[in-house]
Scaffold this motif. Sequence first.
Motif, PDB file in Angstrom:
ATOM      1  N   ALA A  86      11.170   5.092 -10.153  1.00  0.00           N
ATOM      2  CA  ALA A  86      12.202   5.521 -11.105  1.00  0.00           C
ATOM      3  C   ALA A  86      11.661   5.550 -12.529  1.00  0.00           C
ATOM      4  CB  ALA A  86      13.412   4.594 -11.007  1.00  0.00           C
ATOM      5  N   THR A  87      10.846   4.555 -12.869  1.00  0.00           N
ATOM      6  CA  THR A  87      10.254   4.510 -14.210  1.00  0.00           C
ATOM      7  C   THR A  87       9.255   5.643 -14.398  1.00  0.00           C
ATOM      8  OG1 THR A  87      10.554   2.111 -14.303  1.00  0.00           O
ATOM      9  CG2 THR A  87       8.946   3.082 -15.824  1.00  0.00           C
ATOM     10  N   ILE A  88       8.444   5.889 -13.381  1.00  0.00           N
ATOM     11  CA  ILE A  88       7.456   6.970 -13.467  1.00  0.00           C
ATOM     12  C   ILE A  88       8.151   8.315 -13.665  1.00  0.00           C
ATOM     13  CG2 ILE A  88       5.745   8.249 -12.108  1.00  0.00           C
ATOM     14  CD1 ILE A  88       4.907   5.499 -10.933  1.00  0.00           C
ATOM     15  N   ARG A  89       9.299   8.508 -13.033  1.00  0.00           N
ATOM     16  CA  ARG A  89      10.047   9.764 -13.190  1.00  0.00           C
ATOM     17  C   ARG A  89      10.449  10.003 -14.653  1.00  0.00           C
ATOM     18  NH1 ARG A  89       9.309  13.060  -8.903  1.00  0.00           N
ATOM     19  NH2 ARG A  89       9.597  11.968  -6.927  1.00  0.00           N
ATOM     20  N   ARG A 142       0.844  -1.198   0.000  1.00  0.00           N
ATOM     21  CA  ARG A 142       0.000   0.000   0.000  1.00  0.00           C
ATOM     22  C   ARG A 142       0.878   1.248   0.000  1.00  0.00           C
ATOM     23  NH1 ARG A 142      -5.308   0.956   2.470  1.00  0.00           N
ATOM     24  NH2 ARG A 142      -5.223  -1.190   3.207  1.00  0.00           N
ATOM     25  N   ALA A 143       1.925   1.224   0.828  1.00  0.00           N
ATOM     26  CA  ALA A 143       2.833   2.369   0.904  1.00  0.00           C
ATOM     27  C   ALA A 143       3.608   2.544  -0.392  1.00  0.00           C
ATOM     28  CB  ALA A 143       3.793   2.183   2.074  1.00  0.00           C
ATOM     29  N   GLU A 144       3.981   1.437  -1.020  1.00  0.00           N
ATOM     30  CA  GLU A 144       4.718   1.512  -2.283  1.00  0.00           C
ATOM     31  C   GLU A 144       3.857   2.102  -3.388  1.00  0.00           C
ATOM     32  OE1 GLU A 144       7.280   1.290  -5.449  1.00  0.00           O
ATOM     33  OE2 GLU A 144       7.706   1.243  -3.296  1.00  0.00           O
ATOM     34  N   ILE A 145       2.610   1.680  -3.468  1.00  0.00           N
ATOM     35  CA  ILE A 145       1.709   2.226  -4.486  1.00  0.00           C
ATOM     36  C   ILE A 145       1.458   3.708  -4.230  1.00  0.00           C
ATOM     37  CG2 ILE A 145      -0.602   2.100  -5.484  1.00  0.00           C
ATOM     38  CD1 ILE A 145       1.307  -0.167  -6.310  1.00  0.00           C
ATOM     39  N   ALA A 146       1.349   4.097  -2.971  1.00  0.00           N
ATOM     40  CA  ALA A 146       1.169   5.510  -2.643  1.00  0.00           C
ATOM     41  C   ALA A 146       2.378   6.324  -3.086  1.00  0.00           C
ATOM     42  CB  ALA A 146       0.938   5.675  -1.144  1.00  0.00           C
ATOM     43  N   ALA A 147       3.577   5.753  -2.934  1.00  0.00           N
ATOM     44  CA  ALA A 147       4.793   6.450  -3.375  1.00  0.00           C
ATOM     45  C   ALA A 147       4.790   6.612  -4.893  1.00  0.00           C
ATOM     46  CB  ALA A 147       6.030   5.676  -2.933  1.00  0.00           C
ATOM     47  N   VAL A 171      -6.665  11.044  -9.527  1.00  0.00           N
ATOM     48  CA  VAL A 171      -5.664  10.012  -9.258  1.00  0.00           C
ATOM     49  C   VAL A 171      -6.026   9.309  -7.956  1.00  0.00           C
ATOM     50  CG1 VAL A 171      -4.130  11.626  -8.049  1.00  0.00           C
ATOM     51  CG2 VAL A 171      -3.180   9.527  -9.037  1.00  0.00           C
ATOM     52  N   GLY A 172      -5.773   8.000  -7.906  1.00  0.00           N
ATOM     53  CA  GLY A 172      -6.014   7.246  -6.684  1.00  0.00           C
ATOM     54  C   GLY A 172      -5.787   5.771  -6.918  1.00  0.00           C
ATOM     55  N   LEU A 192       3.969  10.261  -9.600  1.00  0.00           N
ATOM     56  CA  LEU A 192       3.236  10.679 -10.791  1.00  0.00           C
ATOM     57  C   LEU A 192       2.662  12.081 -10.619  1.00  0.00           C
ATOM     58  CD1 LEU A 192       2.232   9.928 -13.604  1.00  0.00           C
ATOM     59  CD2 LEU A 192       0.191   8.971 -12.541  1.00  0.00           C
ATOM     60  N   LYS A 193       2.128  12.377  -9.429  1.00  0.00           N
ATOM     61  CA  LYS A 193       1.620  13.733  -9.169  1.00  0.00           C
ATOM     62  C   LYS A 193       2.730  14.761  -9.360  1.00  0.00           C
ATOM     63  CE  LYS A 193      -1.662  12.163  -5.633  1.00  0.00           C
ATOM     64  NZ  LYS A 193      -1.934  12.165  -4.175  1.00  0.00           N
ATOM     65  N   ASP A 194       3.910  14.443  -8.867  1.00  0.00           N
ATOM     66  CA  ASP A 194       5.043  15.362  -8.983  1.00  0.00           C
ATOM     67  C   ASP A 194       5.421  15.574 -10.443  1.00  0.00           C
ATOM     68  OD1 ASP A 194       7.222  16.941  -7.873  1.00  0.00           O
ATOM     69  OD2 ASP A 194       8.519  15.311  -8.502  1.00  0.00           O
TER      70      ASP A 194
END
Length: 392
Positions: free
Chosen positions: A375-378, A295-300, A320-321, A305-307
């Motif tokens: 890292a991929t999302i960045r 859960r914490a990993e998905i939140a990160a 987003v959620g 992505l928001k950033d």
Amino acid sequence: MPHFNPLVEKLSPPPVPSVLAWAKAYDGARGPLIDLSQAVPGYPAHPDMLKWLGEASASTAFTGYGAIEGEAELRTAYAAHVASLYGAAITADNIHITSGCNQAFMCAVMAIAGAGDTVLMTNPYYFNQETTLAMLGINVELVPCDAGAGFLPEVDAIVSALRPGIRALALVSPNNPTGAVYPPELLQRIHEACRKNGTWLILDETYRDFLPSADIAPHGLLETKGWQDSFIGLYSFSKSFCIPGHRLGAITAGPALVEQITKVMDNLQICAPRAAQAAVAKAIPALADWRLANRAEIAARADALKDVMSRLAKWKLQAVGAYFAYIRHPFPDIDSQFVAEKLAKLAGVVCLPGDYFGEGQENYLRFAFANADVATIRKLEERLAGFELPGI
């Protein structure tokens, strides 16, 4: 010429394979493929889960038919989990196990509606639910969700759509495709409107284990007096336990409805996969801490992505959620299917077009960010910032 069921023949082909075909046309020029297309967990199942699956699969104890409603051990373990999460008096008699949440939806709908009946859905909607209704000959009416309201359904719009004979309203929260999370008080008001109209509320909570807090119940509907006559909860074990290929879902309902669903399930499949049921029955209590870490990993990943999106002026994060983000692309006169295809082939970013999720969604793309690490999302920032449509 062969003759086919017209209710099936008129459906579009399954959408995800077509998107994956676009990905195969990417030449790698922008770097490794970033796959945000399908809602699958981007990390493996726990080693103990794999061990339990292997042991159960190799056991003759699970090679025969099982109880149609599901293995007693899993129904009991899942009922205890639901009771604890919602603070409600849920027992195994309230649980029916299915082969995935899509089948849970089909079983539930077939138990309460038939050809010619009408079911309400939101727009945008989860496409497999819409096509399920279409192939059953059940009419679909759409309640629009506005981007300005974060794609949350509005109670007044639902009340306006409700009328005598509407068999059910189908909702998904956290939502697929938008990621919007429906607040408990909103769900309570929607449920009350449905009850007054004699309409079932079907709530698909496949992604509830990825809400920000594990300590807050997603809603209080299971504490409502008489909920068994108006509410149906759906769930999937696929995401939380990383076993989508084993196809396991669950329905929470009143015992009378479970009895009707059993009749449907006996004709669809007889029973859900038994080895997976045995493994998940062990995993529900044993892997609670592991699920919290996920859960914490998905939140990160959501935060990353928001950033990224906050620095892309032309691209707008509309909602987003949990597993999903709904993105407004910067090409207002071009439909999302064309944009998504070019994004996959030219930039190596694979996502689903908003067109797949309902009328008027041509300006949006669905990003399933859970299967990409931070890292991929960045890397999306550079890909999207430099993306242009040829000839535009």
